[in-house]
Design a protein around this motif. Sequence first.
Motif, PDB file in Angstrom:
ATOM      1  N   MET A 227      -3.528  -3.350   8.975  1.00 15.04           N
ATOM      2  CA  MET A 227      -4.534  -3.936   7.502  1.00 15.04           C
ATOM      3  C   MET A 227      -5.600  -5.313   7.961  1.00 15.04           C
ATOM      4  SD  MET A 227      -2.926  -2.995   4.954  1.00 15.04           S
ATOM      5  CE  MET A 227      -3.047  -1.514   5.074  1.00 15.04           C
TER       6      MET A 227
ATOM      7  N   THR B  71       1.610   3.271   6.483  1.00 10.82           N
ATOM      8  CA  THR B  71       0.767   2.795   6.993  1.00 10.82           C
ATOM      9  C   THR B  71       1.343   1.429   7.738  1.00 10.82           C
ATOM     10  OG1 THR B  71       0.064   1.988   4.912  1.00 10.82           O
ATOM     11  CG2 THR B  71      -1.106   0.790   6.542  1.00 10.82           C
TER      12      THR B  71
ATOM     13  N   LYS C  63       0.492  -1.135  -0.091  1.00 12.97           N
ATOM     14  CA  LYS C  63       0.429  -0.001   0.347  1.00 12.97           C
ATOM     15  C   LYS C  63       1.204   1.334   0.187  1.00 12.97           C
ATOM     16  CE  LYS C  63      -3.527   2.352   2.298  1.00 12.97           C
ATOM     17  NZ  LYS C  63      -4.459   1.987   3.381  1.00 12.97           N
ATOM     18  N   ASP C  64       1.642   1.406   0.874  1.00 11.43           N
ATOM     19  CA  ASP C  64       2.763   2.250   0.888  1.00 11.43           C
ATOM     20  C   ASP C  64       3.568   2.715  -0.462  1.00 11.43           C
ATOM     21  OD1 ASP C  64       2.699   3.323   3.451  1.00 11.43           O
ATOM     22  OD2 ASP C  64       3.965   2.132   4.461  1.00 11.43           O
TER      23      ASP C  64
ATOM     24  N   TRP D 179       2.285   2.023  -3.553  1.00 11.33           N
ATOM     25  CA  TRP D 179       1.220   2.545  -4.422  1.00 11.33           C
ATOM     26  C   TRP D 179       1.126   3.514  -4.420  1.00 11.33           C
ATOM     27  CZ3 TRP D 179      -3.311   4.919  -3.469  1.00 11.33           C
ATOM     28  CH2 TRP D 179      -4.356   5.065  -5.203  1.00 11.33           C
ATOM     29  N   ASN D 180       0.797   3.800  -2.938  1.00  8.98           N
ATOM     30  CA  ASN D 180       0.864   5.340  -2.509  1.00  8.98           C
ATOM     31  C   ASN D 180       2.076   6.172  -2.963  1.00  8.98           C
ATOM     32  OD1 ASN D 180      -1.862   5.148  -1.155  1.00  8.98           O
ATOM     33  ND2 ASN D 180      -0.740   4.668   0.762  1.00  8.98           N
TER      34      ASN D 180
END
Length: 204
Positions: free
Chosen positions: A153, A148, A135-136, A138-139
Amino acid sequence: MEELELLKKDWNKDKGEFKDYSENEIYSMIKHRSVSVTKTLLVIGLTEIMLWSVYGYINGEFPYLRIILFSGFIILTVLLFRRLKTGKNSLSLMKNILDLRKLILGYAGISFFLIILDNLIHFDFYTKDFMAGVKDGWNKGHHIVTHTNPESMDPELGNYALFGFCMLVSFYLLYLIYKRTYGKILSDLRKNYRELSQAEEKPF
């Protein structure tokens, strides 16, 4: 005796005629090879310690148990290395080669087992950490600066399956690395032991 005969020919390949080597000469040659293999083992072991130390520093959790295991392995290897160098006969060299092979097999087995055990025990947390990292990433690709918390999660079955697959691939790659390093050393030591034992059984 086929392998030993080929070994003799290799040692004498630059001469015009075949020379019979004495038991002491063959002992010295195999001893030299065994010492060289042990030096390579020490370099590999020390390199592995440094890599795991760097990994622990980056990860923020220094692998004390693994470093203790590595340190014990290196100390025992050094002791066996000294015994290899100071050995006076073929029987002592054969015993030292066997002891060294047992040490490598034990260390590699325990090390690999600890890696698998750690991942199984912390499988849930590592899955969450894996998801947070994805996620990090992707961000960051979308110019969103954030970090995150893995505990936030909520993995589903598919997440566990994906991380489990990645974990198995990592285990396999690690196995290949061990096979190309420690496995190669074990093979060389086994060859040295076999040639030395054949020389003991049939002097020439």
